[in-house]
Design a protein around this motif. Structure first.
Motif, PDB file in Angstrom:
ATOM      1  N   LEU A 121      -5.427   5.411   1.817  1.00 41.89           N
ATOM      2  CA  LEU A 121      -4.670   5.207   3.197  1.00 41.89           C
ATOM      3  C   LEU A 121      -5.451   6.413   4.101  1.00 41.89           C
ATOM      4  O   LEU A 121      -5.446   6.097   5.248  1.00 41.89           O
ATOM      5  CB  LEU A 121      -3.163   5.855   2.868  1.00 41.89           C
ATOM      6  N   SER A 122      -5.960   7.567   3.601  1.00 38.14           N
ATOM      7  CA  SER A 122      -6.520   8.598   4.584  1.00 38.14           C
ATOM      8  C   SER A 122      -7.829   7.575   5.060  1.00 38.14           C
ATOM      9  O   SER A 122      -8.374   8.250   6.101  1.00 38.14           O
ATOM     10  CB  SER A 122      -6.896   9.852   3.733  1.00 38.14           C
ATOM     11  N   ARG A 123      -8.557   6.869   4.458  1.00 37.71           N
ATOM     12  CA  ARG A 123      -9.640   6.274   4.914  1.00 37.71           C
ATOM     13  C   ARG A 123      -9.589   5.190   5.575  1.00 37.71           C
ATOM     14  O   ARG A 123     -10.517   4.541   6.117  1.00 37.71           O
ATOM     15  CB  ARG A 123     -10.653   5.951   3.701  1.00 37.71           C
TER      16      ARG A 123
ATOM     17  N   LEU B 199      -2.931   2.089   6.784  1.00 41.51           N
ATOM     18  CA  LEU B 199      -1.957   2.962   6.916  1.00 41.51           C
ATOM     19  C   LEU B 199      -0.662   2.438   7.820  1.00 41.51           C
ATOM     20  O   LEU B 199       0.564   2.766   7.771  1.00 41.51           O
ATOM     21  CB  LEU B 199      -2.521   4.346   7.255  1.00 41.51           C
ATOM     22  N   ALA B 200      -1.290   2.083   9.287  1.00 38.33           N
ATOM     23  CA  ALA B 200      -0.394   1.645  10.318  1.00 38.33           C
ATOM     24  C   ALA B 200       0.395   0.546   9.835  1.00 38.33           C
ATOM     25  O   ALA B 200       1.709   0.206  10.162  1.00 38.33           O
ATOM     26  CB  ALA B 200      -1.359   1.148  11.445  1.00 38.33           C
ATOM     27  N   ARG B 201      -0.196  -0.435   8.936  1.00 35.52           N
ATOM     28  CA  ARG B 201       0.363  -1.656   8.617  1.00 35.52           C
ATOM     29  C   ARG B 201       1.818  -1.237   7.641  1.00 35.52           C
ATOM     30  O   ARG B 201       2.624  -1.814   7.856  1.00 35.52           O
ATOM     31  CB  ARG B 201      -0.424  -2.746   7.924  1.00 35.52           C
ATOM     32  N   LEU B 202       1.580  -0.249   6.604  1.00 37.91           N
ATOM     33  CA  LEU B 202       2.500   0.024   5.849  1.00 37.91           C
ATOM     34  C   LEU B 202       3.437   0.985   6.443  1.00 37.91           C
ATOM     35  O   LEU B 202       4.836   0.801   6.362  1.00 37.91           O
ATOM     36  CB  LEU B 202       1.862   0.963   4.779  1.00 37.91           C
ATOM     37  N   ARG B 203       3.211   1.623   7.572  1.00 36.53           N
ATOM     38  CA  ARG B 203       4.234   2.389   8.440  1.00 36.53           C
ATOM     39  C   ARG B 203       5.085   1.306   9.163  1.00 36.53           C
ATOM     40  O   ARG B 203       6.192   1.595   9.275  1.00 36.53           O
ATOM     41  CB  ARG B 203       3.437   3.261   9.409  1.00 36.53           C
TER      42      ARG B 203
ATOM     43  N   SER C  99       8.292  -2.420   3.283  1.00 33.94           N
ATOM     44  CA  SER C  99       8.385  -3.399   2.234  1.00 33.94           C
ATOM     45  C   SER C  99       7.118  -3.839   1.403  1.00 33.94           C
ATOM     46  O   SER C  99       7.070  -4.291   0.387  1.00 33.94           O
ATOM     47  CB  SER C  99       9.202  -4.663   2.690  1.00 33.94           C
ATOM     48  N   LEU C 100       6.117  -3.417   2.241  1.00 34.09           N
ATOM     49  CA  LEU C 100       4.760  -3.865   1.605  1.00 34.09           C
ATOM     50  C   LEU C 100       4.208  -2.774   0.658  1.00 34.09           C
ATOM     51  O   LEU C 100       3.127  -3.034   0.034  1.00 34.09           O
ATOM     52  CB  LEU C 100       3.607  -3.740   2.887  1.00 34.09           C
ATOM     53  N   ILE C 101       4.943  -1.430   0.590  1.00 30.79           N
ATOM     54  CA  ILE C 101       4.273  -0.304  -0.282  1.00 30.79           C
ATOM     55  C   ILE C 101       4.336  -1.162  -1.684  1.00 30.79           C
ATOM     56  O   ILE C 101       3.190  -0.810  -2.534  1.00 30.79           O
ATOM     57  CB  ILE C 101       5.222   0.725   0.065  1.00 30.79           C
ATOM     58  N   PRO C 102       5.217  -1.746  -2.411  1.00 30.10           N
ATOM     59  CA  PRO C 102       4.879  -2.336  -3.761  1.00 30.10           C
ATOM     60  C   PRO C 102       3.686  -3.008  -3.749  1.00 30.10           C
ATOM     61  O   PRO C 102       2.730  -2.835  -4.740  1.00 30.10           O
ATOM     62  CB  PRO C 102       6.223  -3.055  -4.015  1.00 30.10           C
ATOM     63  N   ARG C 103       3.402  -4.054  -2.814  1.00 23.53           N
ATOM     64  CA  ARG C 103       2.354  -4.544  -2.924  1.00 23.53           C
ATOM     65  C   ARG C 103       1.070  -4.007  -2.642  1.00 23.53           C
ATOM     66  O   ARG C 103       0.055  -4.149  -3.505  1.00 23.53           O
ATOM     67  CB  ARG C 103       2.446  -5.853  -1.755  1.00 23.53           C
ATOM     68  N   PHE C 104       1.246  -3.020  -1.919  1.00 22.79           N
ATOM     69  CA  PHE C 104       0.010  -1.990  -1.805  1.00 22.79           C
ATOM     70  C   PHE C 104      -0.265  -1.330  -3.072  1.00 22.79           C
ATOM     71  O   PHE C 104      -1.556  -1.268  -3.607  1.00 22.79           O
ATOM     72  CB  PHE C 104       0.541  -1.122  -0.710  1.00 22.79           C
TER      73      PHE C 104
ATOM     74  N   THR D 232       7.191   8.012   6.329  1.00 25.52           N
ATOM     75  CA  THR D 232       8.286   8.329   7.096  1.00 25.52           C
ATOM     76  C   THR D 232       8.242   9.827   8.017  1.00 25.52           C
ATOM     77  O   THR D 232       8.384   9.779   9.131  1.00 25.52           O
ATOM     78  CB  THR D 232       9.695   8.524   6.389  1.00 25.52           C
ATOM     79  N   ARG D 233       7.564  10.637   7.400  1.00 26.60           N
ATOM     80  CA  ARG D 233       7.839  12.088   7.718  1.00 26.60           C
ATOM     81  C   ARG D 233       6.338  12.528   8.106  1.00 26.60           C
ATOM     82  O   ARG D 233       6.222  13.502   9.054  1.00 26.60           O
ATOM     83  CB  ARG D 233       8.122  13.008   6.357  1.00 26.60           C
ATOM     84  N   ILE D 234       5.378  11.957   7.682  1.00 33.15           N
ATOM     85  CA  ILE D 234       3.858  12.518   7.972  1.00 33.15           C
ATOM     86  C   ILE D 234       3.480  11.488   9.151  1.00 33.15           C
ATOM     87  O   ILE D 234       3.046  10.299   8.812  1.00 33.15           O
ATOM     88  CB  ILE D 234       2.770  12.445   6.794  1.00 33.15           C
ATOM     89  N   GLY D 235       2.977  12.083  10.243  1.00 31.20           N
ATOM     90  CA  GLY D 235       2.432  11.152  11.238  1.00 31.20           C
ATOM     91  C   GLY D 235       0.824  11.118  11.229  1.00 31.20           C
ATOM     92  O   GLY D 235       0.414  10.205  11.660  1.00 31.20           O
TER      93      GLY D 235
END
Length: 397
Positions: A252-254, A259-263, A267-272, A365-368
């Motif tokens: 995600l850092s790269r 990262l924007a899509r998951l933010r 609901s995409l986190i499990p697929r990720f 949620t918390r890290i921008g």
């Protein structure tokens, strides 16, 4: 293939094994390795080996944690991951009860609370090593809590895990590495003996007490079986989840668009996470031992042959996963082998997925801002397990 046999333990291969895996799949999907053993690299062949424990014994894994030059026994060799039927079923039944879906559901609130606490801590520091400051403390807290272990020892748990994993790339001349691993095994045995002695006197509501109370066919577990379980539970609980979480965060850092899509859609986190498990699996390989003369992929293998079953290579097999070298969040292919297959499918897979999901939900949620503070990262040296040695990040709310 270049002249000579490939060597999976070379530092340049451990830093990025995937070009070699791809070459093996193309040119020599079943081949002999340097200094010993055979590599199995295609999905179809890997699945075949994992599905047939009678012919391909889990005893082969002993070599990864107790090579002949180690000079002493390693209790992990008495754990269920290195047992074949019928002994495997006898031991797996005990742990499968403990890792059922009810446990995971019960733990979710406390795991989420731990994620919140750790996230607050790294936001205060801003510049962190994500491995040491998040990816280790979360699974150490969860598995340590389940086992009732001293939370002040979490940093020692990580060193123990790294020393045992490093045995898979050790050589007889690696005197410093072997000495450190022997010290680690002695420390772990001494610590777990103290824990068991304490639980015998004062049983609690934890896995160690449960294992001491357990009976199989009316008989308690032997001390060797108990010690093997405790080695297995702690080390596997740390390595799989910690490496999955640190690798996910590195990706995600790269990839700011990812990262924007998951933010935008949690609901995409499990697929990720499933794609991370395919693309950079924490468990890269498992070992098996041929119990009889056999063939794999049309190549004859003699009885006693040791095989490196390359899960990570199978999961990038272009014949099974279209455009396999690309990280694809929209991938739908089933049969992810990252947690194994068949009777040795990882019992902690559901717990690892939940820990990683809750961690990412909290972080997103918390890290921008999440940015890498190094051009390159260093990977740990193990052949069977892959994880980052460190992940220097800058985080902002």
């Amino acid at each position: 293939m270049p002249s000579g046999r490939p060597n999976l333990s070379l530092p340049e291969v451990r830093q990025n094994p995937y070009p070699l895996y791809a070459q093996l799949r193309r040119e020599a999907p079943v081949c002999e390795l340097e200094p010993a053993g055979w590599a199995i690299s295609r999905y179809e062949d890997v699945a075949h080996v994992l599905k047939n424990p009678r012919v391909f014994s889990s005893e082969g894994l002993r070599f990864a944690v107790e090579p002949p030059w180690f000079g002493r026994s390693n209790p992990w060799t008495d754990s269920l991951v290195m047992k074949d039927p019928p002994h495997h079923a006898r031991l797996r039944t005990l742990v499968s009860r403990a890792f059922g879906s009810s446990l995971v559901s019960r733990l979710e609130p406390s795991i989420r609370a731990t994620c919140e606490t750790i996230t607050s801590r790294i936001l205060e520091r801003r510049e962190v090593d994500f491995v040491q400051d998040f990816a280790l403390p979360l699974p150490a807290s969860v598995i340590g809590g389940l086992m009732g272990l001293d939370p002040s020892l979490q940093s020692r748990f990580k060193k123990w895990a790294e020393d045992i994993v490093a045995l898979s790339v050790s050589r007889p001349e690696d005197t410093e590495l072997l000495a450190s691993a022997r010290t680690t095994v002695e420390e772990m045995e001494r610590y777990f003996n103290e824990v068991m002695d304490h639980r015998r006197r004062e049983p609690g509501e934890d896995m160690v007490s449960d294992l001491l109370r357990a009976r199989v066919d009316g008989e308690p577990l032997t001390n060797r079986e108990l010690m093997g379980f405790l080695f297995f539970l702690l080390l596997a609980g740390l390595e799989t989840t910690g490496n999955l979480l640190s690798t996910s965060t590195w990706i995600l850092s790269r990839e700011p668009e990812l990262l924007a899509r998951l933010r935008a859609d949690r609901s995409l986190i499990p697929r990720f996470l499933e794609e991370v498990l395919r693309y950079e699996p924490p468990v890269q390989a498992t070992l098996r031992l041929c119990t009889e003369d056999t063939t794999v992929g049309g190549v004859p293998l003699p009885k006693g042959a040791m095989m490196y079953v390359l899960l990570a290579s199978a999961l990038r097999d272009e014949n099974h996963f279209p455009d396999a070298e690309r990280f694809d969040l929209d991938r739908t292919e089933p049969e992810n082998l990252a947690f194994g297959h068949g009777i040795h499918f990882c019992l902690g897979a559901q717990l690892a997925r939940v820990e990683a999901r809750l961690a990412l939900e909290t972080m997103l949620t918390r890290i921008g801002r999440l940015s890498l503070r190094a051009e390159q990262v260093e990977w740990l040296p193990g052949v069977t397990v892959r994880g980052l040695k460190a992940l220097p990040l800058e985080v902002r709310s």
